[in-house]
Each structure stands twice: as structure tokens, then as C-alpha cells.
Design a protein around this motif. Structure first.
Motif, PDB file in Angstrom:
ATOM      1  N   GLU A 191       0.834  -1.202   0.000  1.00 12.82           N
ATOM      2  CA  GLU A 191       0.000   0.000   0.000  1.00 12.82           C
ATOM      3  C   GLU A 191       0.869   1.253   0.000  1.00 12.82           C
ATOM      4  O   GLU A 191       0.534   2.256  -0.621  1.00 12.82           O
ATOM      5  CB  GLU A 191      -0.946   0.026   1.205  1.00 12.82           C
ATOM      6  CG  GLU A 191      -2.009  -1.037   1.195  1.00 12.82           C
ATOM      7  CD  GLU A 191      -1.585  -2.326   1.902  1.00 12.82           C
ATOM      8  OE1 GLU A 191      -0.400  -2.464   2.286  1.00 12.82           O
ATOM      9  OE2 GLU A 191      -2.438  -3.212   2.046  1.00 12.82           O
ATOM     10  N   TRP A 192       2.002   1.192   0.701  1.00 13.38           N
ATOM     11  CA  TRP A 192       2.933   2.315   0.779  1.00 13.38           C
ATOM     12  C   TRP A 192       3.391   2.765  -0.598  1.00 13.38           C
ATOM     13  O   TRP A 192       3.579   3.949  -0.844  1.00 13.38           O
ATOM     14  CB  TRP A 192       4.142   1.943   1.637  1.00 13.38           C
ATOM     15  CG  TRP A 192       4.866   0.726   1.095  1.00 13.38           C
ATOM     16  CD1 TRP A 192       4.637  -0.577   1.429  1.00 13.38           C
ATOM     17  CD2 TRP A 192       5.882   0.710   0.086  1.00 13.38           C
ATOM     18  NE1 TRP A 192       5.457  -1.410   0.697  1.00 13.38           N
ATOM     19  CE2 TRP A 192       6.231  -0.644  -0.135  1.00 13.38           C
ATOM     20  CE3 TRP A 192       6.539   1.692  -0.645  1.00 13.38           C
ATOM     21  CZ2 TRP A 192       7.202  -1.032  -1.058  1.00 13.38           C
ATOM     22  CZ3 TRP A 192       7.514   1.301  -1.561  1.00 13.38           C
ATOM     23  CH2 TRP A 192       7.829  -0.046  -1.756  1.00 13.38           C
ATOM     24  N   LEU A 193       3.561   1.815  -1.523  1.00  6.50           N
ATOM     25  CA  LEU A 193       3.992   2.152  -2.876  1.00  6.50           C
ATOM     26  C   LEU A 193       2.898   2.895  -3.623  1.00  6.50           C
ATOM     27  O   LEU A 193       3.135   3.965  -4.198  1.00  6.50           O
ATOM     28  CB  LEU A 193       4.384   0.881  -3.632  1.00  6.50           C
ATOM     29  CG  LEU A 193       4.652   1.031  -5.128  1.00  6.50           C
ATOM     30  CD1 LEU A 193       5.852   1.947  -5.375  1.00  6.50           C
ATOM     31  CD2 LEU A 193       4.869  -0.329  -5.765  1.00  6.50           C
ATOM     32  N   TYR A 194       1.700   2.350  -3.607  1.00  9.02           N
ATOM     33  CA  TYR A 194       0.609   2.927  -4.387  1.00  9.02           C
ATOM     34  C   TYR A 194       0.166   4.284  -3.841  1.00  9.02           C
ATOM     35  O   TYR A 194      -0.241   5.152  -4.606  1.00  9.02           O
ATOM     36  CB  TYR A 194      -0.554   1.939  -4.458  1.00  9.02           C
ATOM     37  CG  TYR A 194      -0.115   0.623  -5.061  1.00  9.02           C
ATOM     38  CD1 TYR A 194       0.313   0.543  -6.390  1.00  9.02           C
ATOM     39  CD2 TYR A 194      -0.074  -0.541  -4.298  1.00  9.02           C
ATOM     40  CE1 TYR A 194       0.743  -0.650  -6.943  1.00  9.02           C
ATOM     41  CE2 TYR A 194       0.363  -1.742  -4.852  1.00  9.02           C
ATOM     42  CZ  TYR A 194       0.761  -1.781  -6.173  1.00  9.02           C
ATOM     43  OH  TYR A 194       1.197  -2.963  -6.713  1.00  9.02           O
ATOM     44  N   LYS A 195       0.276   4.484  -2.538  1.00 15.79           N
ATOM     45  CA  LYS A 195      -0.069   5.777  -1.948  1.00 15.79           C
ATOM     46  C   LYS A 195       0.818   6.885  -2.490  1.00 15.79           C
ATOM     47  O   LYS A 195       0.380   8.029  -2.636  1.00 15.79           O
ATOM     48  CB  LYS A 195       0.005   5.717  -0.427  1.00 15.79           C
ATOM     49  CG  LYS A 195      -1.163   4.960   0.177  1.00 15.79           C
ATOM     50  CD  LYS A 195      -1.092   4.904   1.686  1.00 15.79           C
ATOM     51  CE  LYS A 195      -2.304   4.146   2.219  1.00 15.79           C
ATOM     52  NZ  LYS A 195      -2.298   4.035   3.670  1.00 15.79           N
ATOM     53  N   LYS A 196       2.052   6.573  -2.829  1.00 18.31           N
ATOM     54  CA  LYS A 196       2.972   7.562  -3.407  1.00 18.31           C
ATOM     55  C   LYS A 196       2.481   8.066  -4.756  1.00 18.31           C
ATOM     56  O   LYS A 196       2.909   9.118  -5.227  1.00 18.31           O
ATOM     57  CB  LYS A 196       4.363   6.969  -3.573  1.00 18.31           C
ATOM     58  CG  LYS A 196       5.071   6.715  -2.267  1.00 18.31           C
ATOM     59  CD  LYS A 196       6.436   6.113  -2.487  1.00 18.31           C
ATOM     60  CE  LYS A 196       7.100   5.857  -1.142  1.00 18.31           C
ATOM     61  NZ  LYS A 196       8.468   5.380  -1.272  1.00 18.31           N
ATOM     62  N   TYR A 197       1.583   7.329  -5.393  1.00 20.67           N
ATOM     63  CA  TYR A 197       1.072   7.688  -6.704  1.00 20.67           C
ATOM     64  C   TYR A 197      -0.399   8.122  -6.649  1.00 20.67           C
ATOM     65  O   TYR A 197      -1.072   8.138  -7.669  1.00 20.67           O
ATOM     66  CB  TYR A 197       1.287   6.532  -7.682  1.00 20.67           C
ATOM     67  CG  TYR A 197       2.761   6.309  -7.884  1.00 20.67           C
ATOM     68  CD1 TYR A 197       3.471   7.066  -8.803  1.00 20.67           C
ATOM     69  CD2 TYR A 197       3.459   5.399  -7.089  1.00 20.67           C
ATOM     70  CE1 TYR A 197       4.844   6.907  -8.950  1.00 20.67           C
ATOM     71  CE2 TYR A 197       4.828   5.237  -7.236  1.00 20.67           C
ATOM     72  CZ  TYR A 197       5.511   5.996  -8.161  1.00 20.67           C
ATOM     73  OH  TYR A 197       6.870   5.845  -8.301  1.00 20.67           O
ATOM     74  N   GLY A 198      -0.853   8.485  -5.458  1.00 23.24           N
ATOM     75  CA  GLY A 198      -2.185   9.059  -5.316  1.00 23.24           C
ATOM     76  C   GLY A 198      -3.301   8.084  -4.998  1.00 23.24           C
ATOM     77  O   GLY A 198      -4.448   8.487  -4.856  1.00 23.24           O
ATOM     78  N   PHE A 199      -3.000   6.798  -4.894  1.00 18.14           N
ATOM     79  CA  PHE A 199      -4.039   5.840  -4.533  1.00 18.14           C
ATOM     80  C   PHE A 199      -4.384   6.000  -3.056  1.00 18.14           C
ATOM     81  O   PHE A 199      -3.506   6.210  -2.227  1.00 18.14           O
ATOM     82  CB  PHE A 199      -3.576   4.398  -4.793  1.00 18.14           C
ATOM     83  CG  PHE A 199      -3.552   4.026  -6.249  1.00 18.14           C
ATOM     84  CD1 PHE A 199      -4.672   3.463  -6.852  1.00 18.14           C
ATOM     85  CD2 PHE A 199      -2.423   4.237  -7.017  1.00 18.14           C
ATOM     86  CE1 PHE A 199      -4.654   3.111  -8.190  1.00 18.14           C
ATOM     87  CE2 PHE A 199      -2.388   3.898  -8.357  1.00 18.14           C
ATOM     88  CZ  PHE A 199      -3.509   3.335  -8.945  1.00 18.14           C
ATOM     89  N   THR A 200      -5.663   5.917  -2.745  1.00 16.78           N
ATOM     90  CA  THR A 200      -6.140   6.022  -1.373  1.00 16.78           C
ATOM     91  C   THR A 200      -7.138   4.903  -1.112  1.00 16.78           C
ATOM     92  O   THR A 200      -7.601   4.241  -2.044  1.00 16.78           O
ATOM     93  CB  THR A 200      -6.860   7.370  -1.125  1.00 16.78           C
ATOM     94  OG1 THR A 200      -8.006   7.451  -1.987  1.00 16.78           O
ATOM     95  CG2 THR A 200      -5.934   8.551  -1.391  1.00 16.78           C
ATOM     96  N   GLU A 201      -7.472   4.727   0.148  1.00  6.61           N
ATOM     97  CA  GLU A 201      -8.549   3.795   0.464  1.00  6.61           C
ATOM     98  C   GLU A 201      -9.850   4.381  -0.067  1.00  6.61           C
ATOM     99  O   GLU A 201      -9.984   5.604  -0.216  1.00  6.61           O
ATOM    100  CB  GLU A 201      -8.616   3.565   1.968  1.00  6.61           C
ATOM    101  CG  GLU A 201      -7.389   2.824   2.485  1.00  6.61           C
ATOM    102  CD  GLU A 201      -7.439   2.564   3.980  1.00  6.61           C
ATOM    103  OE1 GLU A 201      -8.500   2.776   4.603  1.00  6.61           O
ATOM    104  OE2 GLU A 201      -6.399   2.167   4.524  1.00  6.61           O
ATOM    105  N   ILE A 202     -10.814   3.530  -0.334  1.00  4.67           N
ATOM    106  CA  ILE A 202     -12.084   3.970  -0.902  1.00  4.67           C
ATOM    107  C   ILE A 202     -12.791   4.893   0.086  1.00  4.67           C
ATOM    108  O   ILE A 202     -13.007   4.539   1.244  1.00  4.67           O
ATOM    109  CB  ILE A 202     -12.968   2.753  -1.243  1.00  4.67           C
ATOM    110  CG1 ILE A 202     -12.297   1.927  -2.331  1.00  4.67           C
ATOM    111  CG2 ILE A 202     -14.354   3.194  -1.681  1.00  4.67           C
ATOM    112  CD1 ILE A 202     -12.990   0.618  -2.622  1.00  4.67           C
ATOM    113  N   ALA A 203     -13.156   6.085  -0.389  1.00  5.27           N
ATOM    114  CA  ALA A 203     -13.817   7.076   0.462  1.00  5.27           C
ATOM    115  C   ALA A 203     -15.219   6.623   0.863  1.00  5.27           C
ATOM    116  O   ALA A 203     -15.649   6.859   1.982  1.00  5.27           O
ATOM    117  CB  ALA A 203     -13.886   8.419  -0.256  1.00  5.27           C
TER     118      ALA A 203
END
Length: 155
Positions: free
Chosen positions: A120-132
Motif C-alpha cells: 500500500e505504501w507504494l501505491y499511496k505515493k502515486y495518489g491511490f487512497t482507500e475507498i472514500a
């Protein structure tokens, strides 16, 4: 769609389907992952044929992979991302995701989708977040589909 290729030292990322080592990808996905464990080779080949694929190579050896399912206008799904264990920790996953996110046919999309329980740490760097609003999302999921397919083909 135009094939793109970038090089960093002895590593190459390419969107050329003809360069993909499908047997290597199959070996990793069907044996080393939770999400595609047991995937039949013909299912993998169909998924590759209908996706924008990113192969990661070290001196022509396939060491990583990712694919995008998209309409190239509004939405993209990022899936099947992996780097072989012996090549992890070299910044290759960041480079791979960066190349995907900067692909010219994937710009201006309204939504990106990713399902993951790792990195998750990788994808968060590219703007991915948990579903709002997870209550808005629905799915139809068959976690046994590959074992059912494999059982049916052995008969």
C-alpha cells in the motif's frame, strides 16, 4: 497503440506484448500470488491479450510485470503487479508504477482502481487512497474460479 520502452542501466520496461515471457509470468502469478493462484495459462493469455502490459526485464529476462485494463478515456484498473523477489529493494517497483502512471494513453482518467493487500505504501505515493465511500462499491467475486477451471479441465 504505440509500443513504449524505457531503459535504466541494464533494466528495461516495455509495453511490447511480443517481448513478454508468458510462461514466466504464469509461473509467478499461478504459484506466488494470492490473487491469481492457480490461474490457467489460457486465462492468463486472454488477460494479456486484452490489456496494456508492462514487462520489466533485466538483460532480456522477465523480472516484473503489471497490466492495465482500461477504456483509455475514463477509467483504468491496475493489476497483476509484481517484481521477482531477488530484484526487490532496487527501486524497480517505483519505476514501474511511475512508467504506468505517466503512460500517454492513461492521462486525464477520472478513476483508477487497484485491489491490493500488499505494498500500500507504494501505491499511496502515486495518489491511490482507500475507498472514500466503500458502501457505494459492489463486486461479484469468485475466489475459487481458478480451482474450478482447473478441476474441470482435468476431467
Amino acid at each position: 497503440m504505440k509500443t513504449l520502452e524505457t531503459q535504466r542501466n541494464e533494466f528495461v520496461i516495455s509495453t511490447d506484448k511480443d517481448k513478454l515471457d508468458v510462461l514466466s509470468i504464469h509461473k509467478f502469478l499461478s504459484n506466488e500470488t494470492d490473487w491469481a493462484y492457480g490461474i490457467p495459462i489460457h486465462t492468463l493469455k486472454t488477460s494479456i491479450e486484452n490489456s496494456l502490459n508492462f514487462g520489466l526485464y533485466h538483460e532480456k529476462k522477465q523480472i516484473g510485470f503489471a497490466r492495465i485494463i482500461s477504456d483509455f478515456a475514463t477509467i483504468a484498473y491496475l493489476g497483476d503487479v509484481y517484481i521477482l523477489k531477488e530484484y526487490r529493494g532496487k527501486g524497480l517497483s517505483k519505476w514501474l508504477i511511475n512508467e504506468i502512471m505517466e503512460h500517454p494513453n492513461l492521462q486525464g482518467l477520472r478513476r483508477w482502481i487497484l485491489l491490493t493487500n500488499t505494498a500500500e505504501w507504494l501505491y499511496k505515493k502515486y495518489g491511490f487512497t482507500e475507498i472514500a465511500n466503500p458502501e457505494f462499491y459492489m463486486e461479484k467475486h469468485d475466489s475459487n474460479v481458478y480451482s474450478e477451471i482447473n478441476a474441470n479441465t482435468k476431467r
